[in-house]
Write a protein that holds these residues in place. Structure first.
Motif, mmCIF file in Angstrom:
data_model
loop_
_atom_site.group_PDB
_atom_site.id
_atom_site.type_symbol
_atom_site.label_atom_id
_atom_site.label_comp_id
_atom_site.label_asym_id
_atom_site.label_seq_id
_atom_site.Cartn_x
_atom_site.Cartn_y
_atom_site.Cartn_z
ATOM 1 N N ARG A 120 0.130 -5.907 3.149
ATOM 2 C CA ARG A 120 -1.329 -5.885 3.188
ATOM 3 C C ARG A 120 -1.849 -6.313 4.562
ATOM 4 O O ARG A 120 -2.856 -5.788 5.042
ATOM 5 N N ILE B 135 -1.767 -3.268 6.687
ATOM 6 C CA ILE B 135 -2.879 -2.377 6.373
ATOM 7 C C ILE B 135 -4.150 -2.871 7.057
ATOM 8 O O ILE B 135 -4.854 -2.102 7.721
ATOM 9 N N CYS C 69 -5.315 6.734 2.730
ATOM 10 C CA CYS C 69 -4.165 5.896 2.369
ATOM 11 C C CYS C 69 -2.845 6.489 2.831
ATOM 12 O O CYS C 69 -1.925 5.763 3.200
ATOM 13 N N PHE D 38 -1.119 5.677 6.492
ATOM 14 C CA PHE D 38 -0.403 4.443 6.810
ATOM 15 C C PHE D 38 1.088 4.667 6.629
ATOM 16 O O PHE D 38 1.521 5.225 5.629
ATOM 17 N N LEU E 158 3.910 2.974 5.636
ATOM 18 C CA LEU E 158 4.330 1.744 4.974
ATOM 19 C C LEU E 158 5.723 1.917 4.395
ATOM 20 O O LEU E 158 6.036 2.969 3.842
ATOM 21 N N SER F 132 2.311 1.111 -2.624
ATOM 22 C CA SER F 132 1.238 1.228 -1.644
ATOM 23 C C SER F 132 -0.122 1.212 -2.340
ATOM 24 O O SER F 132 -1.041 0.499 -1.920
ATOM 25 N N HIS G 281 -1.064 -2.275 -3.287
ATOM 26 C CA HIS G 281 -1.525 -3.092 -2.168
ATOM 27 C C HIS G 281 -2.976 -2.771 -1.802
ATOM 28 O O HIS G 281 -3.771 -3.677 -1.540
ATOM 29 N N PHE G 282 -3.327 -1.502 -1.783
ATOM 30 C CA PHE G 282 -4.710 -1.122 -1.488
ATOM 31 C C PHE G 282 -5.660 -1.641 -2.575
ATOM 32 O O PHE G 282 -6.762 -2.096 -2.276
ATOM 33 N N SER H 104 -10.165 4.375 3.259
ATOM 34 C CA SER H 104 -10.281 2.917 3.287
ATOM 35 C C SER H 104 -10.916 2.468 4.590
ATOM 36 O O SER H 104 -10.680 3.066 5.640
#
Length: 120
Positions: free
Chosen positions: A35, A38, A51, A54, A56, A63, A66-67, A87
């Motif tokens: 996070r 992000i 999203c 990213f 990740l 993922s 986490h968002f 986001s």
């Protein structure tokens, strides 16, 4: 169609009002390294990011988790643009609620990434 018109149509995501954002929830959300990555990526001055933009090192479902944690804590705002979930950091709202917190976290994460270029 303007961005505000696009974000008010269709599927809606729940976000806490600025007055409902709790320090404990924000700090808990920021305690996870994924996070933090992000938040750091969003802080680099990009426009709203999808999203999928990213990189990740976790599965899609992780993922998404986490968002969701960041959104429910009030750290980010999300909305749908077509089929993409976009986001953005809630910088102004967090600055009003907890002055200096977000810049301190982002600066610490930047320093950490400078020491560990792999981004872990």
């Amino acid at each position: 169609m303007s961005r505000s018109a696009r974000t008010t149509q269709g599927r809606q995501l729940e976000h806490p009002e600025p007055s409902q954002i709790q320090l404990e929830a924000v700090l808990s959300a920021l305690a996870d390294p994924i996070r933090l990555r992000i938040v750091h990526a969003l802080s680099l001055g990009h426009d709203d990011m999808a999203c999928i933009a990213f990189d990740l090192p976790v599965s899609k479902s992780t993922s998404t988790h986490h968002f969701r944690v960041l959104r429910e804590a009030g750290v980010i705002r999300q909305y749908y643009e077509g089929t993409s979930r976009m986001s953005r950091l809630r910088e102004e709202e967090l600055q009003e609620r907890f002055p200096g917190l977000l810049p301190a976290v982002v600066n610490a994460q930047s320093a950490h990434q400078d020491q560990d270029p792999a981004g872990s």
